[in-house]
Scaffold this active site. Structure first.
Site, PDB file in Angstrom:
ATOM      1  N   GLY A   1       0.695  -1.214  -0.020  1.00 26.72           N
ATOM      2  CA  GLY A   1       0.065   0.023  -0.264  1.00 26.72           C
ATOM      3  C   GLY A   1       0.801   1.273  -0.021  1.00 26.72           C
ATOM      4  O   GLY A   1       1.602   1.611  -0.690  1.00 26.72           O
ATOM      5  N   ILE A   2       0.402   2.128   1.057  1.00 29.80           N
ATOM      6  CA  ILE A   2       0.914   3.486   1.048  1.00 29.80           C
ATOM      7  C   ILE A   2       2.457   3.488   1.389  1.00 29.80           C
ATOM      8  O   ILE A   2       3.401   4.007   0.737  1.00 29.80           O
ATOM      9  CB  ILE A   2       0.313   4.238   2.109  1.00 29.80           C
ATOM     10  CG1 ILE A   2      -1.350   4.437   1.555  1.00 29.80           C
ATOM     11  CG2 ILE A   2       0.975   5.783   2.313  1.00 29.80           C
ATOM     12  CD1 ILE A   2      -1.913   4.902   2.814  1.00 29.80           C
TER      13      ILE A   2
ATOM     14  N   ASP B   1       8.951  -5.776  13.613  1.00 31.23           N
ATOM     15  CA  ASP B   1       7.576  -5.409  14.137  1.00 31.23           C
ATOM     16  C   ASP B   1       7.716  -4.126  14.997  1.00 31.23           C
ATOM     17  O   ASP B   1       8.495  -4.038  15.751  1.00 31.23           O
ATOM     18  CB  ASP B   1       7.194  -6.719  14.939  1.00 31.23           C
ATOM     19  CG  ASP B   1       5.882  -6.256  15.832  1.00 31.23           C
ATOM     20  OD1 ASP B   1       5.329  -5.193  15.846  1.00 31.23           O
ATOM     21  OD2 ASP B   1       5.363  -7.582  16.513  1.00 31.23           O
TER      22      ASP B   1
ATOM     23  N   ASN C   1       4.912   4.578   9.117  1.00 28.67           N
ATOM     24  CA  ASN C   1       3.466   4.416   8.330  1.00 28.67           C
ATOM     25  C   ASN C   1       3.043   2.823   8.507  1.00 28.67           C
ATOM     26  O   ASN C   1       1.764   2.973   8.481  1.00 28.67           O
ATOM     27  CB  ASN C   1       4.218   4.213   6.868  1.00 28.67           C
ATOM     28  CG  ASN C   1       3.030   3.535   5.987  1.00 28.67           C
ATOM     29  OD1 ASN C   1       2.150   4.431   5.537  1.00 28.67           O
ATOM     30  ND2 ASN C   1       3.369   2.334   5.603  1.00 28.67           N
TER      31      ASN C   1
ATOM     32  N   TYR D   1      -9.188   2.143  16.329  1.00 31.56           N
ATOM     33  CA  TYR D   1      -8.463   2.565  15.303  1.00 31.56           C
ATOM     34  C   TYR D   1      -8.411   4.038  15.330  1.00 31.56           C
ATOM     35  O   TYR D   1      -7.453   4.920  15.348  1.00 31.56           O
ATOM     36  CB  TYR D   1      -8.994   2.209  13.764  1.00 31.56           C
ATOM     37  CG  TYR D   1      -8.023   2.699  12.407  1.00 31.56           C
ATOM     38  CD1 TYR D   1      -6.985   2.003  12.171  1.00 31.56           C
ATOM     39  CD2 TYR D   1      -8.729   3.766  11.971  1.00 31.56           C
ATOM     40  CE1 TYR D   1      -6.181   2.509  11.442  1.00 31.56           C
ATOM     41  CE2 TYR D   1      -7.826   4.331  10.935  1.00 31.56           C
ATOM     42  CZ  TYR D   1      -6.554   3.418  10.491  1.00 31.56           C
ATOM     43  OH  TYR D   1      -5.946   4.206   9.390  1.00 31.56           O
TER      44      TYR D   1
ATOM     45  N   THR E   1      -6.001   0.538  -0.812  1.00 33.46           N
ATOM     46  CA  THR E   1      -4.716  -0.442  -0.540  1.00 33.46           C
ATOM     47  C   THR E   1      -5.679  -1.487   0.113  1.00 33.46           C
ATOM     48  O   THR E   1      -6.904  -1.599   0.271  1.00 33.46           O
ATOM     49  CB  THR E   1      -3.975   0.142   0.699  1.00 33.46           C
ATOM     50  OG1 THR E   1      -4.771   0.375   1.798  1.00 33.46           O
ATOM     51  CG2 THR E   1      -3.636   1.648   0.181  1.00 33.46           C
ATOM     52  N   PRO E   2      -4.998  -2.717   0.534  1.00 34.44           N
ATOM     53  CA  PRO E   2      -5.456  -3.938   1.112  1.00 34.44           C
ATOM     54  C   PRO E   2      -6.251  -3.120   2.549  1.00 34.44           C
ATOM     55  O   PRO E   2      -7.488  -3.747   2.712  1.00 34.44           O
ATOM     56  CB  PRO E   2      -4.426  -4.643   1.470  1.00 34.44           C
ATOM     57  CG  PRO E   2      -3.434  -4.443   0.443  1.00 34.44           C
ATOM     58  CD  PRO E   2      -3.792  -3.253   0.127  1.00 34.44           C
TER      59      PRO E   2
END
Ligand SMILES: NC(=O)c1ccc[n+]([C@@H]2O[C@H](COP(=O)([O-])OP(=O)(O)OC[C@H]3O[C@@H](n4cnc5c(N)ncnc54)[C@H](O)[C@@H]3O)[C@@H](O)[C@H]2O)c1
Length: 251
Positions: free
Chosen positions: A17-18, A60, A87, A154, A191-192
């Site tokens: 993705g990003i 991680d 990110n 989130y 993105t996913p």
């Protein structure tokens, strides 16, 4: 083609993705990119696509030992660190309301999305300082400005990133460190992760209609904003919020 020439930049979550688009654009503009991700195949694919000035580290971001190892390794191998893009992120199950979310889900979200950014700044700032200065970009979200009933942890995590970014920016500026810190706030990006919050065609159409510009963003739309913030073109910019969302936050 040299907006970040000779800079060494770490991009976390760059296996998709990003992050992948950002790592690719930074490399195209002259940077040496350290691609990190918890997903080894994804990260290696990014490095392969870049071809050349990039290498992969399994990472991680919620783990302090990983940050120590990777930052020490960069100072040893590349000899400096000029930029850091925090990110990597997760969005968790969808929908997840405050009534359905478990404590374990909440804690994992904060461990990656908030603690990961905290650790990035904790270990990134001294490395950037000793390299003569540079820039940190933290990927927050449009969710930092709004109530997010279906993405409760989130939204809370991205609100924390928005606020913490300003703390790092001001602390570094006042102490005379030459380290800038800014947050980027993507809207809905294909993105996913973006696709996961639009599980049906109907949900997708509904989401599209909420975007004033009339369409979703691409990972590159965010990468261009991050490129500006990592480059010296933004040398007077710190503690700010760059919203890239097709106008959603303006209505
Ligand atoms: N896509 C969107 O619509 C959108 C909107 C707002 C904000 N964002 C934010 O943008 C960032 C990138 O998201 P994306 O849309 O590219 O998602 P993505 O799922 O395509 O990419 C996220 C990457 O982070 C990695 N990752 C997850 N946990 C990790 C960990 N603990 N350590 C290291 N890497 C880890 C994943 O393996 C993956 O490669 C995230 O912080 C996300 O919250 C995305």
């Amino acid at each position: 083609m040299s907006r970040v020439a000779d800079k060494v930049v770490l991009v976390s979550g760059a296996g998709s993705g990003i992050g992948r688009a950002t790592a690719t654009l930074l490399a195209k503009e002259g940077a040496t990119v350290i691609v990190t991700d918890i997903n080894r195949p994804g990260g290696l694919e990014t490095v392969q696509q870049i071809g050349g000035k990039a290498r992969f580290e399994e990472h991680d971001t919620s783990r302090e030992v990983d940050w120590k190892r990777i930052i020490d390794g960069i100072l040893e191998r590349e000899g400096k660190l000029n930029g850091l893009v925090n990110n990597a992120g997760i969005s968790g199950p969808f929908p997840a309301t405050f009534e359905t979310e478990t404590v374990e889900q909440w804690q994992r979200m904060l461990a990656v999305n908030v603690q990961g950014v905290f650790l990035g700044c904790k270990y990134g700032v001294p490395a950037i300082r000793q390299s003569g200065g540079g820039s940190i970009v933290n990927t927050s979200s449009l969710a930092a400005f709004l109530g997010t009933p279906d993405l409760s942890a989130y939204g809370a995590s991205k609100g924390a990133v928005r606020q913490f970014t300003k703390t790092v920016a001001i602390d570094c500026a006042r102490k005379g460190y030459k380290v800038r810190c800014n947050s980027v706030h993507p809207g809905i990006i294909l993105t996913p992760m973006g696709n996961a919050v639009m599980p049906s065609d109907k949900a997708r159409e509904r989401a599209r209609r909420r975007i004033p510009i009339g369409d979703f963003g691409a990972p590159e739309d965010i990468a261009y904003g991050i490129l500006y913030l990592i480059s010296d073109e933004s040398r007077f910019v710190t503690g700010t919020e760059l919203v890239i969302d097709g106008g959603m936050n303006a209505i």
